[in-house]
Design an enzyme around this catalytic site. Structure first.
Site, short mmCIF file in Angstrom:
data_model
loop_
_atom_site.label_atom_id
_atom_site.label_comp_id
_atom_site.label_asym_id
_atom_site.label_seq_id
_atom_site.Cartn_x
_atom_site.Cartn_y
_atom_site.Cartn_z
N HIS A 59 -5.25 -14.74 20.84
CA HIS A 59 -5.07 -13.94 19.63
C HIS A 59 -3.59 -13.87 19.30
CE1 HIS A 59 -9.02 -11.65 20.64
NE2 HIS A 59 -9.26 -12.52 19.69
N SER A 71 -8.92 -13.16 32.12
CA SER A 71 -10.37 -13.04 32.24
C SER A 71 -10.93 -14.09 33.18
CB SER A 71 -11.03 -13.15 30.86
OG SER A 71 -12.43 -13.24 30.96
N CYS A 73 -4.47 -4.41 22.77
CA CYS A 73 -5.90 -4.74 22.67
C CYS A 73 -6.76 -3.50 22.57
CB CYS A 73 -6.34 -5.55 23.89
SG CYS A 73 -5.78 -7.26 23.91
N GLU A 114 -11.76 -12.24 14.27
CA GLU A 114 -11.46 -11.46 15.47
C GLU A 114 -10.77 -10.14 15.16
OE1 GLU A 114 -11.97 -12.71 18.95
OE2 GLU A 114 -13.38 -14.00 17.90
#
Length: 450
Positions: A251, A29, A372, A175
């Site tokens: 994660h 990202s 994801c 999350e």
């Protein structure tokens, strides 16, 4: 044959898919921030993965995207006037806020919720707790719509129980399924649920990362387990290594993946790995299962290699013919060391005997791989029959969604395009049509003008 199955519900990529660089701790990202994106291609790549699983004989579902930009959040932050005026003010005065409120991050539905199958829960229903995602502003605004979407998809209270997101406080950072795995002999049999956390919010004896935030707390994981009515002998809480979090493993699903009786994990994934494995093994054995753990040594694949390739953000799938498939992002194939390792896994005669790469470059450049993009839900036959049929992928629905994307999505989106009020109209028009295709009802807060 089992009377239960696991359904992967993939997130449809939204029309405002862009590279805002919003996620500190997510290396991809950050590295691709400000690049121009291709929302149409992103959605097509996601749909192609869904179709692949459907064609392999696996049940597959879809989760709709959310309205973006999120005008309600911008108004709460002080922008006012018509929708176009709100967008114009935000673009002029606080472009980073407009970028955040335009994120299509709900596509990564591994973060939508934590799901516990009925075989594990006290009341015998499938339980959903929407993730609050409060570590990042752009994701923290998702859970109200996520809750409405899940309620529209899994509507029958006889079979499904829905819980709102945990309190939006740092102590309860949650999350979702990206930090949760379930191990079982059979999808319909009682299993053991593994909750992975990065830190404890209330107990200073636990270590914590220093460079990047630990997004999941022990306290959040414990709260979800209580809400779902899970017994202590069906639970394992494991701490993710703070050292790997500081290397970009934001994660658990970036460093480990599980399915059925199998856990594929990196040597450095957990604090006290041997203790975690012993507890998993013992508790699964008490439920008739036998844990198979494959440790990937750091000498074979470094943490940096794992983050670059997203090897562990793959999908472990049990195919109808009994094969075990590891569905990896194309980036694994492009890295010789990683590809050689997964080919060795497939040839070793173990539980993973097939490997296939998929092109998800548009998602991967924002830090989201195959795992994801999907929320796993184990369902018994009567529970599957109670799911809204409009969200279950069929050849016809795939054709409809492909045509919908081609009709409504742009093939190029740069940061300055987010200031175009027409983009909001395009998004609302697309979602209005999508609710009819997926038979979702009134899940969005907007109303199209006459």
């Amino acid at each position: 044959m089992s009377s239960a199955c696991e359904v992967n519900f993939d997130g449809l990529v939204g029309p405002t898919h862009n590279y805002g660089g919003l996620s500190a701790g997510n290396v991809a990202s950050q590295c691709n921030s400000q690049l121009c994106s291709n929302p149409r291609q992103a959605a097509q790549q996601g749909l192609a993965k869904m179709k692949l699983l459907m064609d392999l004989g696996l049940p597959q579902g879809v989760i709709a995207p959310q309205e973006r930009p999120d005008l309600a959040s911008l108004r709460r932050l002080g922008f006012s006037g018509s929708d176009a005026q709100v967008i114009a003010q935000a673009a002029e005065q606080a472009m980073p806020l407009l970028v955040a409120c335009s994120s299509a991050s709900s596509m990564w539905t591994a973060n939508a919720a934590t799901v516990s199958p009925s075989a594990d829960t006290l009341d015998g229903r499938v339980h959903f707790t929407a993730a609050n995602l409060n570590c990042k502003f752009h994701r923290s605004i998702e859970h109200p719509t996520t809750s409405r979407l899940l309620a529209a998809m899994f509507a029958d209270p006889t079979y499904f129980a829905h819980h709102p997101a945990l309190p939006a406080e740092a102590q309860f950072g949650d999350e979702g399924a990206a930090n949760h795995s379930r191990f079982c002999r059979d999808y319909g049999a009682p299993g053991v649920e593994l909750f992975v956390y990065g830190r404890s919010a209330l107990d200073a004896r636990y270590s914590a990362p220093q460079r990047y935030p630990a997004r999941q707390t022990l306290e959040a994981s414990q709260a979800v387990a209580r809400l779902h009515g899970l017994s202590d002998d069906a639970l394992v809480f494991a701490q993710q290594s703070p050292l790997v979090i500081d290397q970009g493993v934001f994660h658990n699903d970036v460093i480990a993946v599980g399915n059925g009786e199998l856990l594929l994990y990196h040597q450095d994934a957990f604090v006290h790995s041997s203790k975690v494995l012993d507890e998993l093994r013992d508790k699964l054995a008490a439920r008739g299962g036998e844990l198979q753990a494959i440790c990937v040594p750091r000498e074979a694949i470094s943490v940096a290699d794992a983050v670059r390739s997203y090897l562990f953000n793959s999908q472990l799938l049990s195919l109808p013919d009994g094969d075990g498939l590891l569905l990896v992002p194309q980036e694994c194939q492009e890295q010789e060391k990683v590809w050689r390792y997964v080919q060795h896994l497939a040839d070793a005669g173990g539980p993973i005997n097939r490997v296939q790469a998929v092109d998800l470059k548009q998602s991967m450049q924002n830090g989201g791989g195959p795992a994801c993009l999907r929320l796993r839900v184990a369902l018994k036959s009567d529970e599957l029959a109670a799911v809204n049929p409009g969200v279950l992928l069929t050849p016809l629905l795939y054709q409809q969604l492909s045509a919908w994307v081609a009709k409504h999505y742009r093939d190029r989106l740069c940061e300055e395009d987010l200031a175009d009020p027409q983009l909001l109209i395009e998004c609302r028009t697309a979602l209005d049509e999508l609710t009819q295709i997926l038979k979702l009802g009134a899940v969005y807060p907007f109303q199209l003008a006459e």
